[in-house]
Scaffold this active site. Structure first.
Site, short mmCIF file in Angstrom:
data_model
loop_
_atom_site.label_atom_id
_atom_site.label_comp_id
_atom_site.label_asym_id
_atom_site.label_seq_id
_atom_site.Cartn_x
_atom_site.Cartn_y
_atom_site.Cartn_z
N SER A 43 3.06 1.45 2.18
CA SER A 43 2.91 2.63 1.16
C SER A 43 2.56 2.07 0.04
CB SER A 43 4.48 2.95 0.84
OG SER A 43 5.09 1.98 0.24
N HIS A 156 8.60 3.38 5.87
CA HIS A 156 8.84 2.19 6.77
C HIS A 156 10.01 2.46 7.82
CE1 HIS A 156 8.35 -0.40 2.79
NE2 HIS A 156 7.18 0.26 3.37
N GLN A 164 12.35 5.31 0.30
CA GLN A 164 12.11 4.28 1.02
C GLN A 164 12.99 3.00 1.34
OE1 GLN A 164 7.86 2.79 1.01
NE2 GLN A 164 8.58 1.25 -0.17
N ASP A 243 14.21 2.04 -4.54
CA ASP A 243 12.62 2.29 -4.29
C ASP A 243 12.39 3.62 -3.63
OD1 ASP A 243 9.91 2.18 -4.43
OD2 ASP A 243 9.49 0.64 -3.48
N ASP A 314 5.73 0.47 -9.56
CA ASP A 314 5.07 -0.46 -8.74
C ASP A 314 3.74 0.13 -8.48
OD1 ASP A 314 4.13 -1.68 -6.14
OD2 ASP A 314 5.79 -0.60 -4.87
N LYS A 339 3.28 -7.59 -7.24
CA LYS A 339 2.57 -8.04 -5.79
C LYS A 339 1.47 -8.67 -5.74
CE LYS A 339 4.77 -3.92 -3.44
NZ LYS A 339 4.71 -2.50 -3.23
N ARG A 368 5.50 -7.54 0.66
CA ARG A 368 4.99 -6.50 1.16
C ARG A 368 5.74 -5.89 2.51
NH1 ARG A 368 0.65 -4.28 -1.82
NH2 ARG A 368 1.86 -2.43 -0.97
N LYS A 390 12.45 -9.20 -4.68
CA LYS A 390 12.36 -8.40 -3.72
C LYS A 390 11.82 -8.74 -2.32
CE LYS A 390 10.49 -4.11 -3.28
NZ LYS A 390 10.26 -2.45 -3.46
P1 PGA Z 1 4.74 -1.62 0.77
O1 PGA Z 1 6.18 -1.36 0.39
O2 PGA Z 1 4.71 -2.92 1.03
O3 PGA Z 1 4.77 -0.82 2.18
O4 PGA Z 1 3.86 -0.92 -0.01
C1 PGA Z 1 6.86 -2.14 -0.57
C2 PGA Z 1 7.12 -1.40 -1.78
O5 PGA Z 1 6.84 0.12 -2.00
O6 PGA Z 1 7.70 -1.81 -2.92
ZN ZN Z 2 7.72 0.02 -4.14
#
Ligand code: PGA
Ligand code: ZN
Length: 428
Positions: A43, A156, A164, A243, A314, A339, A368, A390
């Site tokens: 995502s 997911h 999610q 989230d 995010d 991230k 991720r 996380k």
């Molecule tokens: P992603 O999900 O790694 O698929 O982007 C993690 C998040 O949204 O925090």
């Molecule tokens: Zn997120």
């Protein structure tokens, strides 16, 4: 004399979803060797740095990363030869300039980040100190509270849940090791509860269960029941973090709760929904409760809920200082998800965290949904000292690898290790 970089090589490996990703190996002139692997999101935020994929339909459905690997071997490697690995900011500046684009679209953020992380790890080895101490200095003694994603939905998982991630956060634990135990026991209690309801206990991408619940709200109900069944007090011992990853169900100006069949909602409705839930369930943090371009909605949400809970951006920020600066100015949230691969180098990630600290904002270091066995993130979280990580549920080895590394770090720090709720001094 400091060792210098004598070789940088990359390899195409697989991530936890069976998709290709990049692993980079750095060798130093004194023979020390280090490697690091790059994660990959599902995502993803629209403004993330570019993850370069081959687009060759004959290999991995176009998801191969041989071009990124070649960029490491042919362009990045030669440029880093002879450089001092201990000068991370200089190395990362060189990588950014080598790419030369705003979004790292030429060499690929996956190529750049692999090199950046592997250099940091090699430097820590050269300095003969653990990675967390190298990146964080002697004050890096704070273990993060895990946000354990025990119930998965959205992009997911193939189930009926729009949101999610539903996470448990063992805020009241006395140590990281105890927090992990409390979280794992809650995960197992949740499994028993779901089984008892004749619901599936197969897991999603981050190791949380992915049952077909009747509504999104039922996720909060079963998690509270699991916390209690495991013998903990909801809110006091273990809180809930969410989230929704709302960008992934934002369609034509509305939030479309299609998976659960709960209709379309406005930004205002979504905040009202969260407010109602905060009154009923021990929710302490909501990330991406709205979509990535809904700045106005985020401002209103933070004004309405920001004194009670942590509001995390995010997709809104994609670990990019330009967006974070705007968010701070506009009071769009009060925390940022961090991230490394959204921005593409270690140094730029440090800059993003620096902005959060300056603003008095929280930050959450994050994996991720596509991960590898690399544990860089665990050391990084301790180095940054933000008190939150996380990194998934209590199963799937790519998630557990980070938790196990954190256990090691806590044991290594011994009595100097610090574990405390990121919210105890402030909001809750
Ligand atoms: P992603 O999900 O790694 O698929 O982007 C993690 C998040 O949204 O925090
Ligand atoms: Zn997120």
């Amino acid at each position: 004399m400091n060792p210098s970089i004598s070789s940088v090589r990359a390899l195409e490996i697989l991530d936890s979803r069976g998709n290709p990703t990049v692993r980079v190996f750095v060798t130093l002139s004194n023979g020390l060797r280090a490697a690091s692997s790059v994660p990959s999101g599902a995502s993803t935020g629209e403004h993330e740095a570019v993850e370069l994929r081959d687009g060759d339909g004959d290999r991995y459905g176009g998801k191969g990363v041989l071009r990124a690997v070649a960029h490491v071997n042919e362009t990045i490697g030669p440029a880093l030869l002879g450089k001092n690995p201990l000068r991370q900011a200089e190395i990362d500046r060189l990588l950014i300039d080598l790419d030369g684009t705003r979004n790292k679209g030429k060499l690929g953020a996956n190529a750049l980040l692999g090199a950046s992380m592997a250099v940091a790890r090699a430097a820590a080895k050269a300095a003969s100190i653990p990675l967390y101490a190298y990146l964080g200095g002697p004050g890096a003694v704070r273990l993060p509270v895990p946000m354990m994603n025990i119930l998965n939905g959205g992009m997911h998982a193939d189930n009926s849940v729009d949101f999610q991630e539903f996470m448990v956060m063992p805020l009241g634990a006395p140590s990281f090791a105890e927090a992990l135990r409390w979280g794992a026991e809650t995960f197992h209690a949740l499994k028993r509860i779901l089984k008892g309801m004749s619901l599936a206990t197969n897991v999603g991408d981050e190791g949380g269960f992915a049952p077909n619940l009747r509504s999104n709200e039922e996720a909060c109900e079963v998690i509270v029941a699991a916390i209690e069944a495991a013998g903990y007090r909801p809110g006091k011992d273990i809180a809930i973090a969410m989230d929704p990853a709302a960008s992934s169900f934002f369609r034509e100006g509305e939030y479309d709760l299609a998976k659960s069949g709960q209709g379309r909602k406005s930004s205002f409705d979504m905040t009202a929904l969260y407010e109602k839930w905060i009154g009923k369930y021990p929710i302490v943090s909501i990330e991406d409760g709205l979509a990535e371009n809904d700045w106005e909605g985020f401002r209103e949400q933070t004004e309405a809920l920001g004194k009670k809970i942590q509001i995390v951006g995010d997709d809104l920020y994609v670990t990019n200082t330009t967006f974070i600066e705007r968010g701070i100015q506009e009071k769009a949230t009060n925390a940022v998800l961090i991230k490394l691969n959204q921005i593409g180098t270690v140094t730029e990630t440090l800059e993003a965290i620096h902005l959060c600290r300056k603003a008095g904002w929280g930050f959450v270091v994050s994996h991720r949904s596509g991960e590898t066995e690399d544990t860089f993130l665990a050391d990084f979280a301790v180095a940054m000292g933000g008190g939150q990580i996380k990194t998934g549920s209590a199963c799937r080895s790519e998630r557990i690898a980070k938790y196990n590394r954190l256990l090691e770090i806590e044991a290594e720090l011994g009595t100097t290790a610090v574990f405390e709720s990121p919210f105890s001094a402030g909001r809750r």
